[in-house]
Motif scaffolding. Sequence first.
Motif, PDB file in Angstrom:
ATOM      1  N   VAL A   1      17.654  28.225  10.769  1.00 42.42           N
ATOM      2  CA  VAL A   1      18.091  29.136  11.836  1.00 42.42           C
ATOM      3  C   VAL A   1      17.199  30.394  12.225  1.00 42.42           C
ATOM      4  O   VAL A   1      17.075  30.191  13.729  1.00 42.42           O
ATOM      5  N   SER A   2      16.454  30.718  11.448  1.00 44.03           N
ATOM      6  CA  SER A   2      15.703  31.953  11.759  1.00 44.03           C
ATOM      7  C   SER A   2      14.494  32.248  10.861  1.00 44.03           C
ATOM      8  O   SER A   2      14.554  31.775   9.685  1.00 44.03           O
ATOM      9  N   ILE A   3      13.287  32.744  11.294  1.00 43.30           N
ATOM     10  CA  ILE A   3      12.246  32.969  10.480  1.00 43.30           C
ATOM     11  C   ILE A   3      11.475  34.280  10.836  1.00 43.30           C
ATOM     12  O   ILE A   3      11.580  34.468  11.937  1.00 43.30           O
ATOM     13  N   LYS A   4      11.534  35.061   9.857  1.00 42.59           N
ATOM     14  CA  LYS A   4      10.851  36.369  10.106  1.00 42.59           C
ATOM     15  C   LYS A   4       9.736  36.909   9.155  1.00 42.59           C
ATOM     16  O   LYS A   4      10.304  36.898   7.940  1.00 42.59           O
ATOM     17  N   ILE A   5       8.531  37.090   9.661  1.00 39.65           N
ATOM     18  CA  ILE A   5       7.590  37.540   8.721  1.00 39.65           C
ATOM     19  C   ILE A   5       7.371  38.792   8.977  1.00 39.65           C
ATOM     20  O   ILE A   5       7.312  39.454   9.806  1.00 39.65           O
ATOM     21  N   ILE A   6       7.532  39.697   7.772  1.00 35.50           N
ATOM     22  CA  ILE A   6       7.335  40.990   7.891  1.00 35.50           C
ATOM     23  C   ILE A   6       5.984  41.541   8.055  1.00 35.50           C
ATOM     24  O   ILE A   6       5.047  41.271   7.394  1.00 35.50           O
ATOM     25  N   ARG A   7       5.864  42.422   9.319  1.00 37.28           N
ATOM     26  CA  ARG A   7       4.569  43.053   9.305  1.00 37.28           C
ATOM     27  C   ARG A   7       4.588  44.385   9.378  1.00 37.28           C
ATOM     28  O   ARG A   7       5.344  45.250   9.489  1.00 37.28           O
ATOM     29  N   ASN A   8       3.591  45.140   9.167  1.00 42.59           N
ATOM     30  CA  ASN A   8       3.158  46.595   8.988  1.00 42.59           C
ATOM     31  C   ASN A   8       3.494  46.940  10.134  1.00 42.59           C
ATOM     32  O   ASN A   8       2.988  46.520  11.281  1.00 42.59           O
ATOM     33  N   LYS A   9       4.282  48.438  10.319  1.00 41.17           N
ATOM     34  CA  LYS A   9       4.815  48.801  11.716  1.00 41.17           C
ATOM     35  C   LYS A   9       3.515  49.531  12.192  1.00 41.17           C
ATOM     36  O   LYS A   9       3.632  49.652  13.473  1.00 41.17           O
ATOM     37  N   ILE A  10       2.565  49.889  11.540  1.00 42.45           N
ATOM     38  CA  ILE A  10       1.470  50.592  12.166  1.00 42.45           C
ATOM     39  C   ILE A  10       0.248  49.573  12.800  1.00 42.45           C
ATOM     40  O   ILE A  10      -0.034  49.403  13.805  1.00 42.45           O
ATOM     41  N   THR A  11      -0.066  48.966  11.731  1.00 39.08           N
ATOM     42  CA  THR A  11      -1.285  47.901  12.015  1.00 39.08           C
ATOM     43  C   THR A  11      -0.694  46.646  12.708  1.00 39.08           C
ATOM     44  O   THR A  11      -1.757  45.917  13.245  1.00 39.08           O
ATOM     45  N   GLY A  12       0.487  46.211  12.372  1.00 40.24           N
ATOM     46  CA  GLY A  12       0.920  44.839  12.736  1.00 40.24           C
ATOM     47  C   GLY A  12       0.464  43.697  12.090  1.00 40.24           C
ATOM     48  O   GLY A  12       0.780  42.424  12.361  1.00 40.24           O
ATOM     49  N   GLN A  13      -0.142  44.033  11.092  1.00 38.58           N
ATOM     50  CA  GLN A  13      -0.689  42.961  10.139  1.00 38.58           C
ATOM     51  C   GLN A  13       0.669  42.642   9.305  1.00 38.58           C
ATOM     52  O   GLN A  13       1.371  43.065   8.887  1.00 38.58           O
ATOM     53  N   PRO A  14       0.334  41.233   8.949  1.00 37.05           N
ATOM     54  CA  PRO A  14       1.696  40.850   8.133  1.00 37.05           C
ATOM     55  C   PRO A  14       1.390  41.288   6.812  1.00 37.05           C
ATOM     56  O   PRO A  14       0.403  41.838   6.244  1.00 37.05           O
ATOM     57  N   GLU A  15       2.767  41.506   6.075  1.00 37.72           N
ATOM     58  CA  GLU A  15       2.653  42.117   4.801  1.00 37.72           C
ATOM     59  C   GLU A  15       2.562  41.213   3.600  1.00 37.72           C
ATOM     60  O   GLU A  15       2.632  41.602   2.341  1.00 37.72           O
ATOM     61  N   GLY A  16       2.621  39.893   4.025  1.00 39.41           N
ATOM     62  CA  GLY A  16       2.506  38.743   2.686  1.00 39.41           C
ATOM     63  C   GLY A  16       3.855  38.188   2.374  1.00 39.41           C
ATOM     64  O   GLY A  16       3.798  37.535   1.560  1.00 39.41           O
ATOM     65  N   TYR A  17       4.836  38.667   3.115  1.00 42.41           N
ATOM     66  CA  TYR A  17       6.107  38.000   2.808  1.00 42.41           C
ATOM     67  C   TYR A  17       6.779  37.912   3.918  1.00 42.41           C
ATOM     68  O   TYR A  17       6.527  38.440   5.023  1.00 42.41           O
ATOM     69  N   GLY A  18       7.920  37.049   3.886  1.00 48.86           N
ATOM     70  CA  GLY A  18       9.041  36.934   4.878  1.00 48.86           C
ATOM     71  C   GLY A  18      10.464  36.564   4.507  1.00 48.86           C
ATOM     72  O   GLY A  18      10.540  36.496   3.365  1.00 48.86           O
ATOM     73  N   PHE A  19      11.221  36.130   5.382  1.00 43.53           N
ATOM     74  CA  PHE A  19      12.555  35.472   5.249  1.00 43.53           C
ATOM     75  C   PHE A  19      12.794  34.505   6.122  1.00 43.53           C
ATOM     76  O   PHE A  19      12.173  34.545   7.381  1.00 43.53           O
ATOM     77  N   VAL A  20      13.566  33.403   5.568  1.00 46.14           N
ATOM     78  CA  VAL A  20      13.711  32.204   6.246  1.00 46.14           C
ATOM     79  C   VAL A  20      15.180  31.900   6.163  1.00 46.14           C
ATOM     80  O   VAL A  20      15.791  31.893   4.870  1.00 46.14           O
TER      81      VAL A  20
END
Length: 212
Positions: free
Chosen positions: A47-66
């Motif tokens: 259905v959807s994929i979301k990778i969590i990113r740092n709100k300031i740098t925009g860099q991935p935080e190393g985890y997400g949700f599927v």
Amino acid sequence: MATITGTQHHHHPTSLEEVRTLWIGDLQFWVDESYLNSCFAHTGELVSIKIIRNKITGQPEGYGFVEFVSHQAAERILQTYNGTTMPGTDQMFRLNWASFGIGERRNDPGLEHSIFVGDLAPDVTDYLLQETFRAHYPSVRGAKVVTDPNTGRSKGYGFVKFADEMERNRAMTEMNGVYCSTRAMRISAATPKKTTAGFQQQYAVAKGHSFP
């Protein structure tokens, strides 16, 4: 195929049986939604994929949700992919349920009781550790195997969280010496401030996460 990155509706599960979203962790910095889409899209149940990113740098935080179409679909993916090699890498998929303890003392996240579990076999995953305890204690909220950040390999110990203090106390006695995979577990009390800080932080997002 276009990458699916969002969903038009909000799914608020009220029990584990309704959870259809998986947490995926230990992601390398280059992993994005498109890559994960290529891993799971062929199932036809994504259905959807979301990778969590740092709100300031925009860099991935190393985890997400599927998110998948159903709990059963997510469970099949969890059991099929967890611990298998990610395509094009030498790293293993690290998957778990995205929500713990839903509908159970939901408004009081402070009521959590953790134990330390040592002497874990190298192949024990978060999910296996969690299910080993959940089979006996319904209030288990989640489990975390501590890994080396450089290699991704298990350090041989982890933590299990309970919503019910009585069950936590019983588990410390009843599960000590019980086998998980190929080794007997060694259980002791977790030290909340130091030992479990990273564990609580990592799952704080998973517990309160809702898809935009």
